[in-house]
Design an enzyme around this catalytic site. Structure first.
Site, PDB file in Angstrom:
ATOM      1  N   THR A  79      -6.350   2.676  -6.848  1.00 10.84           N
ATOM      2  CA  THR A  79      -7.565   2.425  -6.074  1.00 10.84           C
ATOM      3  C   THR A  79      -8.592   3.493  -6.398  1.00 10.84           C
ATOM      4  OG1 THR A  79      -6.307   1.379  -4.328  1.00 10.84           O
ATOM      5  CG2 THR A  79      -8.492   2.211  -3.747  1.00 10.84           C
TER       6      THR A  79
ATOM      7  N   TYR B 218      -2.059   5.464  -4.009  1.00  9.96           N
ATOM      8  CA  TYR B 218      -2.992   6.571  -3.802  1.00  9.96           C
ATOM      9  C   TYR B 218      -2.364   7.775  -4.488  1.00  9.96           C
ATOM     10  CZ  TYR B 218      -5.587   3.978  -0.244  1.00  9.96           C
ATOM     11  OH  TYR B 218      -6.346   3.055   0.412  1.00  9.96           O
TER      12      TYR B 218
ATOM     13  N   SER C 146       0.828  -1.200   0.000  1.00 14.23           N
ATOM     14  CA  SER C 146       0.000   0.000   0.000  1.00 14.23           C
ATOM     15  C   SER C 146       0.868   1.258   0.000  1.00 14.23           C
ATOM     16  CB  SER C 146      -0.880  -0.004   1.254  1.00 14.23           C
ATOM     17  OG  SER C 146      -1.569   1.219   1.371  1.00 14.23           O
TER      18      SER C 146
ATOM     19  N   LYS D  35      -8.317  -1.018  -8.924  1.00  9.40           N
ATOM     20  CA  LYS D  35      -8.816  -1.711  -7.729  1.00  9.40           C
ATOM     21  C   LYS D  35     -10.039  -0.989  -7.176  1.00  9.40           C
ATOM     22  CE  LYS D  35      -7.274  -3.300  -3.186  1.00  9.40           C
ATOM     23  NZ  LYS D  35      -7.801  -2.251  -2.305  1.00  9.40           N
TER      24      LYS D  35
ATOM     25  N   HIS E 253     -13.203  -2.658  -0.700  1.00 10.65           N
ATOM     26  CA  HIS E 253     -12.327  -2.169   0.361  1.00 10.65           C
ATOM     27  C   HIS E 253     -12.636  -2.905   1.674  1.00 10.65           C
ATOM     28  CE1 HIS E 253      -9.508   1.395   0.083  1.00 10.65           C
ATOM     29  NE2 HIS E 253      -9.276   0.945   1.298  1.00 10.65           N
TER      30      HIS E 253
END
Lengths: 357, 357, 357, 357
Positions: D132, D106, D83, D228, D252
């Site tokens: 995402t 992100y 992540s 995602k 999520h």
């Protein structure tokens, strides 16, 4: 009391289960950095598609009841629909209100009284009028009965003593004259008069609503006219013929006829029958802003909440109601962002899927 | 004992669940200020579409059993269908009854006995006769067995001692001669004879009902003839050919064959097969007046209640039964008002919706 | 241990739920005073359509394990299918048996061993042979693992000590040679060898069943040949081509692959695919005689029970098994009477209805 | 915290229920003695169709967080998708990793920062990149709020004191500059910074992902690009037009928009829409290897697990993660054997059946 419903409370449960059977289908990559939860009901902008349902239970929850609710609704930028069954006269509520009010009418005994009533409502500045059609008689509220929330069967010394503090009110109440004009003032200070009792009293004396009543009210009332309590799509057409502007799909929170479906189950067929010729609203089972969005995806213009704001009222008065409305607003804002909605106009049926019962 | 059913009690549960899957669709703006719950069964007016089912359990609930039930039914303006399995002879029940009675027949050993029985039933003034078809043998009532409600296996001193107070009755009972004529008198005062035991005794000696029996009974019995226990629509046609006037969709309260569907699940297909050529009734799972209305919406003429009045009987005898019937009447009256029904003739399938199982 | 299944035990639960979704549709007015629960499997008459499933758990339930089961089955007039995994050699079981036996084969390492095995089975008089196809490896029996029912990881002094009482058996067991011939004798008296451990041992060394094996076994075995563990209708055709005479729809009681459907869910599609060219049986979830009748209504010739007789065995040995079989027989007899069946040949799909999952 | 999800946690529950509604249909008589659980994702062989999902919660579970996870994943022969929200910089994770890594991005504030970020990710050797799309804002994680897992509202003395140990990091954090570059270093040793807080911080400052971003990232990133968070099939086409190589059906873990369906419910429609033009993955609700097999039968290439490995991480660090992956591998191997699969290429929809919701 705020929790109770009718009979086995099946309809109350179905109100919730109906929402839980609807799932979201978010649309990705929409720039939701600028978004608004505001919408319009009969030309009036409100801050979010959630309004405050009429309830007779306010006095049980909080001393200043409708006064507090009206102020909190206005501060939150939304509409409060006041009930005929209230602790404070409609003019007093209108005077303190900080936002638009609607009025939910239980029809008085005679056309004359109805006309007078409509004149009062109109003069006080209420914007829209709703006729409730699901209370030809009072529902079977067993939990209330178990909790002794009912009209006193006998005139007890205590009742008489307490009545002394508001003799006129008490006299009318005991005589069984529950008409709003007779009971205009506040009830005696210490009289633990349940909303159930008051509402039962009012409804017991309501003139059964007829199609003639609808015609007359439509004639005398120049603002938007709503029908509250519709649960069958095949009845909408006639109301539209009579010039109705809106419908509230409602089962009275499951407190009238137990065994009716959840309101969100019935919403789609009413929306389809109305076919854009009136605005459609819903109450019953709305607990989160997500529920409001689900109702809108199925065609509602906005929803009403009842119990949630009563809980806030009971907990912290006006501030409590305000806090509940803030939470609902936050839910709606967040859900819009996560669904990929910038305005509520963008919502449609593609954002949800309904599982079979 | 009043609660128990057969096997895993699945059918008993499905009787209830079937009603819960049906929702109401109220019709608004009907002037229901004048309304009546009365209806007609085979030309006889009754105060509400609820009748009292035959049961052998009365004696366990209350000393005066059928006498109290018959009086309470008459006072409430409805019909009591008396069982062959009773504490009091059919003539004695008929003598004290204040309203019309029907008779539920378990067929005796021989055509001759059957004819004699029908003559007694007719002479005593019973209006309609019902043949029960779901008891070729006795069901598997495990809860009753756990609670030792069964025919005594051995002749104990206590049984003999108690038997002394009613020697003839006891002698027949111990000899295993359970025919109604042999056991005509009351059982010994202190003999805790369970209804299960008595019923098992009667059924054990019932001649298996055949089509010939139906033909014969139809020939000998001139009043309305009902078949109780139908659970397959495809069997109705032949009964109609034999001149049957009515059907009771029944699974014996879930006390015979566990695993059959709820009766309200089966009602629609029976109503469709009968197509108006006979009246259709239902028992099983009716706990509130709302349930009666649901059955009527699906085509029943009226329903029978069993357990609810037995609870009333156990709690307060005749007054208890009366109170239960008042509650049911209140339910029906209120539900009619809330649905928009003035008379039961107005009800049809549009007032309900059935969810899938 | 007798209760445990694989993984989350979903399949075990679905075995039961499948039966509960089937309801009965009784046919009235059939003269059921003369009726019989007997039926035929491969020409052999049995007293009821319930046979005893193979299980390796007998020894844990009762010292004399298969000997007691075989005797009880014979007394009850039905068939016991013995497992390869047993406490007693197949010849010893055959010698004490009072009724027909079938044999459930886990295939040994080589064709030669298989042929020898089949010769032993045949010589001992077993009437039919079943090949289990759902154990290419051992299932994930978590409850057994939690309860420490598994092959000992290490050779402990206690194991060695206990092993002294049966040195040959123990030596083979510890060496990992779990073939039936090697372990022919009884295990050491005090060795708490779980059935799981034994079965795991046997299965671990089973030659993976192939189509060649089926062909060979079919060639060598002249009696009826069954395939046990079928759960897909589309695989039946090839087995039929190979000359199989029967199928047992089985998920190994939910103890192999968790997540397979209930067997009664799969039965109809297998019956349809087989189309009368072989007999179809079922095991899994049969707890009452009513379940057997449901399976027959959906096309099974008979069913197998496992857990119910193991409970009887654990409680009271041979008498316990006999009592369980009597209860099942009573269920079937009573259910036939209540459904309107005189013989099992009369049963068909019209007697049941299957609700959706 | 590892357990919590958004709102009423409906979506989290549906993730699980979706898997439970899928049943297996094993194929018998396949020689599964030689079988392999390995598969390929974008040409990379992995030991099993289970990869490790990105999560910001590692630091709460275990001090060495991502370092341990990356090592365990590599040892198990599978891929770890790291992540953006981590305790350790991406380069440090890449340095210790023993297997291939993917990166979940992100998006930072500006295209320039994005390009720099992609250069870092590429230089560090990450093989694939995932954007995402379900976090335009932060979800409503009520359980986290109840447990006080949120960004500190006020700067407390303790926060300041603790911050002294890592002044630069703390300064940026308090200033609200949560960009990965600013917070590159480790947080202060004793600062109990919840993953929720960090993730909220990162997401709060994420530039809302737009189609332009997708185009730019696609231009700058030369490895496989995944999207995602897809939950609507009708959105796939446009992503495919932009050159996306893979989709992760994800809600999520039910932690963003509560009320979305379970991911396994949505998988089939995404697979159908993609029609082989990209690889489809799934996360959400995978708890056993059986779940992975179900997803593959419905068309997924592989699945991601989150919570299971976090539990392992919390319990025993790197060894704990490794043990969890071994259990999952064992599940998959066993399930393949029991289903009759030698390789994962052989799996198709015929091995499962999906019951209606």
């Amino acid at each position: 009391m705020l929790d109770g419903a009718a009979g086995d409370e099946i309809s109350s449960r179905r109100n919730r289960e109906g929402f839980e059977r609807i799932t979201f289908r978010p649309r990705p990559l929409v720039d939701v950095s600028k978004r608004t939860t505001s919408t319009h009901v009969f030309g009036q902008e409100i801050s979010m598609p959630v309004m405050l349902a009429p309830t007779g239970a306010g006095r049980l929850a909080y001393r200043y009841a409708e006064l507090a609710v009206a102020k909190a609704a206005g501060e939150a930028g939304t509409i409060y629909m006041q009930s005929t069954v209230t602790a404070f006269p409609l003019e007093e509520v209108a005077r303190v209100a900080t936002g638009p009010l609607w009025y939910q009418l239980y029809l008085p005994h005679s056309p004359k009284e109805t006309e007078e009533m409509l004149n009062r409502v109109s003069a006080a500045g209420y914007k829209a009028l709703s006729i409730t059609i699901d209370t030809p008689i009072f529902g079977n509220r067993e939990r209330d009965r178990h909790n002794r929330l009912s009209i006193p069967q006998r005139i007890t010394p205590r009742l008489v003593f307490e009545g002394m503090t508001r003799p006129a009110w008490t006299a009318e109440f005991i005589r069984g004259n529950f008409s709003p004009s007779a009971l205009r003032g506040r009830p005696p200070k210490n009289l633990r008069l349940s909303s159930t009792a008051t509402q039962q009293a009012i409804i017991a004396t309501q003139w059964p609503v007829t199609w003639d009543d609808v015609r007359r009210v439509r004639e005398w009332w120049h603002g938007p006219l709503l029908i509250k309590g519709i649960m069958r799509a095949d009845e909408c057409e006639q109301f539209l013929d009579y010039g109705v502007d809106g419908f509230v799909v409602s089962n009275h929170g499951g407190r009238q006829l137990d065994g009716v479906p959840g309101t969100i189950e019935v919403l789609p067929e009413v929306v389809e029958a109305v076919a854009g010729r009136a605005q459609v609203f819903l109450d019953g089972g709305v607990r989160r802003g997500e529920d409001a969005i689900k109702a809108l995806a199925l065609g509602a213009t906005a929803v009403f909440v009842g119990r949630p704001y009563l809980y806030g009222l009971a907990a912290a008065g006006q501030e409590g109601v305000k806090r509940v409305l803030e939470l609902l607003h936050g839910d709606i804002d967040r859900t819009m962002a996560l669904l990929g909605l910038r305005t509520l106009d963008e919502i449609d049926g593609s954002f949800v899927r309904v599982s079979a019962h």
